[in-house]
Design an enzyme around this catalytic site. Structure first.
Site, PDB file in Angstrom:
ATOM      1  N   ASP A   7       0.857  -1.181   0.000  1.00 48.10           N
ATOM      2  CA  ASP A   7       0.000   0.000   0.000  1.00 48.10           C
ATOM      3  C   ASP A   7       0.896   1.234   0.000  1.00 48.10           C
ATOM      4  O   ASP A   7       1.954   1.239   0.638  1.00 48.10           O
ATOM      5  CB  ASP A   7      -0.930   0.047   1.208  1.00 48.10           C
ATOM      6  CG  ASP A   7      -1.963   1.160   1.071  1.00 48.10           C
ATOM      7  OD1 ASP A   7      -2.976   0.932   0.377  1.00 48.10           O
ATOM      8  OD2 ASP A   7      -1.745   2.259   1.619  1.00 48.10           O
ATOM      9  N   GLU A   9       0.899   5.770  -0.047  1.00 47.62           N
ATOM     10  CA  GLU A   9       0.230   7.064   0.008  1.00 47.62           C
ATOM     11  C   GLU A   9       0.997   7.979  -0.947  1.00 47.62           C
ATOM     12  O   GLU A   9       2.212   7.867  -1.090  1.00 47.62           O
ATOM     13  CB  GLU A   9       0.237   7.637   1.427  1.00 47.62           C
ATOM     14  CG  GLU A   9      -0.406   6.739   2.480  1.00 47.62           C
ATOM     15  CD  GLU A   9      -1.852   6.385   2.190  1.00 47.62           C
ATOM     16  OE1 GLU A   9      -2.562   7.211   1.550  1.00 47.62           O
ATOM     17  OE2 GLU A   9      -2.287   5.282   2.566  1.00 47.62           O
ATOM     18  N   HIS A 145      -5.896   4.944   5.854  1.00 48.54           N
ATOM     19  CA  HIS A 145      -5.227   5.900   4.965  1.00 48.54           C
ATOM     20  C   HIS A 145      -3.783   6.172   5.363  1.00 48.54           C
ATOM     21  O   HIS A 145      -3.236   7.215   5.024  1.00 48.54           O
ATOM     22  CB  HIS A 145      -6.013   7.212   4.860  1.00 48.54           C
ATOM     23  CG  HIS A 145      -7.377   7.039   4.261  1.00 48.54           C
ATOM     24  ND1 HIS A 145      -7.574   6.471   3.028  1.00 48.54           N
ATOM     25  CD2 HIS A 145      -8.618   7.344   4.743  1.00 48.54           C
ATOM     26  CE1 HIS A 145      -8.872   6.440   2.761  1.00 48.54           C
ATOM     27  NE2 HIS A 145      -9.529   6.960   3.794  1.00 48.54           N
ATOM     28  N   ASP A 150      -3.279   0.214   6.082  1.00 47.13           N
ATOM     29  CA  ASP A 150      -4.027  -0.352   4.950  1.00 47.13           C
ATOM     30  C   ASP A 150      -3.377  -1.620   4.408  1.00 47.13           C
ATOM     31  O   ASP A 150      -4.066  -2.571   4.013  1.00 47.13           O
ATOM     32  CB  ASP A 150      -4.146   0.687   3.837  1.00 47.13           C
ATOM     33  CG  ASP A 150      -5.138   1.795   4.182  1.00 47.13           C
ATOM     34  OD1 ASP A 150      -5.835   1.661   5.197  1.00 47.13           O
ATOM     35  OD2 ASP A 150      -5.187   2.791   3.429  1.00 47.13           O
TER      36      ASP A 150
END
Length: 462
Positions: A7, A9, A145, A150
């Site tokens: 994952d 960001e 998030h 996540d």
């Protein structure tokens, strides 16, 4: 088999314009989680306020974090050779792949999307967002998030789907990796080695004998196409049952691929290549001058009493050839015999008015003569240079009387015919020269000898 559950960001946007601010990787060996990795990353671009509001990551947090290049080696070791898994996998993979490309490496991992998997394992849900699925399955998300929160939730979801329906996971992996369509005796590792480049390829059976020769602009995609789709299903199944290996030869251009494919088919006569049979009827392009002084063209069948400017295997092929001249030399379709009405009626932008007395015959005929000159020069001894298979290399082919006689790949531009390998004369190469000569820049075509003016009846067409 191991899985890297990922994952990230980001600063938003797309992979080429956005940056990664955080990444987490959870390694799963098919039974359990065996390793975890997480770090903030300096995206080297400002973090937008709305991203900070969503993730809590701001410019001060990533200011002293390592750049992607600084963690690239460690991350590569985690991802390379493992199946890349993520929720909405194309998003995460595209950002990471783009970041690796900037360091000079290309990530080619097999991929699985937990959204698609969840639709099969847990059908009928109203939403397949990570939050909603985890809520429905009572899987905790400790930090929504944020990359590790996540990634860990995705790993737990993936682990549960492995337990509940392992077949869905592995069948999806086969489909996505290309293994599902592959011939039963053809290895996936070999498929991954096939280049996505222009060239000629050779399919071999278990005895090492070539059973099919083909050419492609993208060899890998063309090979895949042989075993998918519904065209000639019986032939596909026969070929699929026999092929065990693939060899290839890069050519640098489609023109060279066509020529070499033809030579190799004639040399090997592979089992699954249709025999190259020449048509019984040839069509010719003829020209004459009308009573107004304009040069005209006509397409008709070739006979021994009529000598055409050029010969073709069909009337449609001749028409296409002539249409390229119409566009390239601004000729009139009515004078070329392609249409009966004037070009003004159909608003043909290529015609400069010859069919309605809007252009003088001398002006129009000068362009026709350029076209005819090109046709006649194609019958001479021509040395054509083309892009090679790699930087610093050129491909060269020699045509005598319109037929390929020599070719080679050389690492220099000053080429003599004697530098090239001699090949047996094959009439079909005459067709490929005519098909491509319009597309080859004049600077790459060198005329070596006077007009040979070959007779089509001497080329083996009859």
């Amino acid at each position: 088999m191991e899985f890297a559950i990922v994952d990230i960001e980001t600063t938003g946007g797309n992979p080429s314009g956005g940056g990664i601010t955080e990444i987490a990787v959870v390694v799963h060996n098919g039974q359990e989680i065996i390793h975890e990795f997480q770090t903030l990353i300096n995206p080297q671009v400002p973090v937008p306020a709305f991203i900070t509001g969503l993730t809590g990551i701001d410019n001060s947090m990533v200011g002293n974090a390592p750049t992607f290049e600084e963690i690239a080696d460690e991350l590569w070791d985690l991802l390379d050779g493992r199946v890349f898994v993520a929720h909405q996998v194309n998003f995460d993979f595209s950002f990471i792949r783009e970041a690796f490309l900037k360091t000079g490496r290309e990530l080619k991992s097999s991929r699985l999307c937990t959204v698609r998997l969840a639709r099969k394992v847990f059908p009928g849900l109203g939403s397949y967002s990570l939050g909603r699925i985890c809520e429905q399955q009572k899987i905790p998300i400790l930090a929504r998030h944020r990359a590790m929160g996540d990634a860990k939730a995705t790993a737990l979801l993936f682990d549960r789907m492995l337990v509940l329906n392992q077949e869905v996971i592995y069948s999806s992996l086969k489909k996505n990796s290309g293994e599902a369509f592959l011939p039963p005796h053809f290895s996936l590792s070999k498929f991954h080695q096939i280049p996505e480049a222009c060239g000629v390829y050779f399919m071999l059976n278990d005895k090492g004998k070539v059973i099919y020769v083909g050419k492609a602009i993208n060899i890998k995609e063309r090979f895949k196409g042989h075993f998918s789709g519904k065209i000639l299903p019986h032939l596909k199944q026969q070929l699929k049952a026999e092929v065990v290996d693939l060899q290839w030869q890069l050519t640098g251009s489609e023109f060279m691929a066509l020529l070499i494919e033809t030579l190799e088919i004639k040399r090997l006569w592979p089992k699954y290549n249709s025999a190259m049979k020449m048509p019984k009827t040839l069509w010719g392009l003829f020209h004459y001058q009308d009573s107004s002084g304009f040069y005209r063209f006509q397409i008709a069948k070739v006979t021994k009493s009529l000598k055409p400017l050029e010969t073709f295997f069909s009337a449609e092929e001749a028409r296409q050839f002539l249409m390229e001249a119409v566009e390239g030399y601004q000729l009139c379709q009515k004078l070329c015999g392609i249409r009966k009405v004037t070009c003004k009626e159909v608003q043909d932008v290529h015609c400069q008015g010859a069919c309605r007395s809007g252009e003088h015959p001398d002006s129009y005929n000068s362009r026709v003569e350029e076209f005819i000159k090109l046709i006649r020069e194609s019958k001479k001894e021509l040395l054509i240079t083309l892009p090679g298979r790699k930087e610093g290399e050129v491909a060269a082919c020699l045509f005598e009387g319109g037929i390929l006689s020599r070719y080679g790949f050389l690492e220099r531009e000053a080429i003599q015919p004697s530098d090239l390998e001699s090949v047996p004369p094959i009439p079909e190469t005459f067709y490929f020269l005519r098909q491509f000569i319009h597309r080859i820049p004049a600077a790459q075509i060198q005329v070596l000898e006077p007009n040979q003016d070959p007779n089509p009846f001497q080329l083996g067409f009859f």
